[in-house]
Motif scaffolding. Structure first.
Motif, PDB file in Angstrom:
ATOM      1  N   PHE A  51       0.829  -1.207   0.000  1.00  0.00           N
ATOM      2  CA  PHE A  51       0.000   0.000   0.000  1.00  0.00           C
ATOM      3  C   PHE A  51       0.866   1.261   0.000  1.00  0.00           C
ATOM      4  N   GLU A  54       1.037   3.372  -3.124  1.00  0.00           N
ATOM      5  CA  GLU A  54      -0.174   4.038  -3.621  1.00  0.00           C
ATOM      6  C   GLU A  54      -0.247   5.468  -3.093  1.00  0.00           C
ATOM      7  N   PHE A  57      -3.051   6.276  -0.572  1.00  0.00           N
ATOM      8  CA  PHE A  57      -3.284   5.389   0.567  1.00  0.00           C
ATOM      9  C   PHE A  57      -3.099   6.142   1.879  1.00  0.00           C
ATOM     10  N   SER A 101       5.769   8.076  -2.313  1.00  0.00           N
ATOM     11  CA  SER A 101       4.561   8.070  -3.147  1.00  0.00           C
ATOM     12  C   SER A 101       3.497   9.028  -2.624  1.00  0.00           C
ATOM     13  N   ASP A 151     -10.826   6.003  -4.034  1.00  0.00           N
ATOM     14  CA  ASP A 151      -9.925   5.537  -5.085  1.00  0.00           C
ATOM     15  C   ASP A 151     -10.208   4.057  -5.341  1.00  0.00           C
ATOM     16  N   ASN A 153      -8.612   1.872  -6.745  1.00  0.00           N
ATOM     17  CA  ASN A 153      -7.429   1.013  -6.610  1.00  0.00           C
ATOM     18  C   ASN A 153      -7.123   0.651  -5.158  1.00  0.00           C
ATOM     19  N   LEU A 154      -7.822   1.293  -4.233  1.00  0.00           N
ATOM     20  CA  LEU A 154      -7.529   1.080  -2.818  1.00  0.00           C
ATOM     21  C   LEU A 154      -8.735   0.511  -2.085  1.00  0.00           C
TER      22      LEU A 154
END
Length: 188
Positions: A51, A54, A57, A101, A151, A153-154
């Motif tokens: 994570f 990301e 995140f 990130s 999001d 993707n999370l």
């Protein structure tokens, strides 16, 4: 140039099973006696699941009091080396790790029921409770509303570790143990 030591963590079979639960399962409780590696699994979840790569995140791990958090969880997050080894930098004032990130893993405490209001405007992809039975049911359920994701993707997941006993023993037992006393089952 100094040699960099390679960090390796091999989870126990129970830790591996806990970490492998899919994101479609909103809440997971890892219970057992002291010394079973529950806190370590909670700390390593954002590393194992990557994570930290990301940008959006944001995770948080709770202990009931700040002294417990500082003496155990924050100290371990530094000692194990995985947060630093993945590029994380610790901010003492904000009590959180941040990666290049932009990903964040924060530390929080809920000593009193009213402390949940400190997190009213927050959004976390991962909400973790270390020693779940030390929290009230109100605190636990209130933080559900902070666990969400804007999001795709999370995930939006809640993960906990705990020993038997303490003020929340009864509600944790009713919620997690009684529906499946043998454990390792996804309740629907």
């Amino acid at each position: 140039m100094a040699d960099q030591k390679q960090l390796v963590w091999k989870p126990t079979p129970r830790q591996a099973a806990f970490l492998a639960v899919p994101d479609e399962v909103f809440e997971v409780m890892y219970g057992g006696a002291a010394g079973g590696g529950k806190s370590e699994a909670l700390l390593n979840l954002p590393i194992v699941r990557e994570f930290y790569n990301e940008p959006r995140f944001k995770g948080i791990i709770f202990r009931r009091t700040y002294p417990e958090l500082e003496a155990e969880i924050i100290l371990r997050s530094h000692a194990q080396g995985f947060y630093q080894g993945t590029g994380g930098k610790y901010n003492v004032e904000k009590k959180r790790w941040q990666w290049p990130s932009g990903a964040i893993m924060q530390f929080g405490h809920l000593e009193y029921d009213r402390d949940v209001r400190k997190y009213d405007s927050a959004e976390y992809n991962l909400v973790e409770f270390d020693e779940l039975t030390s929290f009230t049911e109100y605190q636990y359920l209130y933080l559900f509303s902070r666990c969400r994701s804007s999001d795709s993707n999370l995930p939006a997941i809640v993960r906990s570790g705990t020993n038997p006993g303490n003020v929340g023993h009864s509600w944790v037992r009713t919620r997690f143990v009684e529906p499946c006393s043998t454990g390792n089952v996804i309740l629907k």
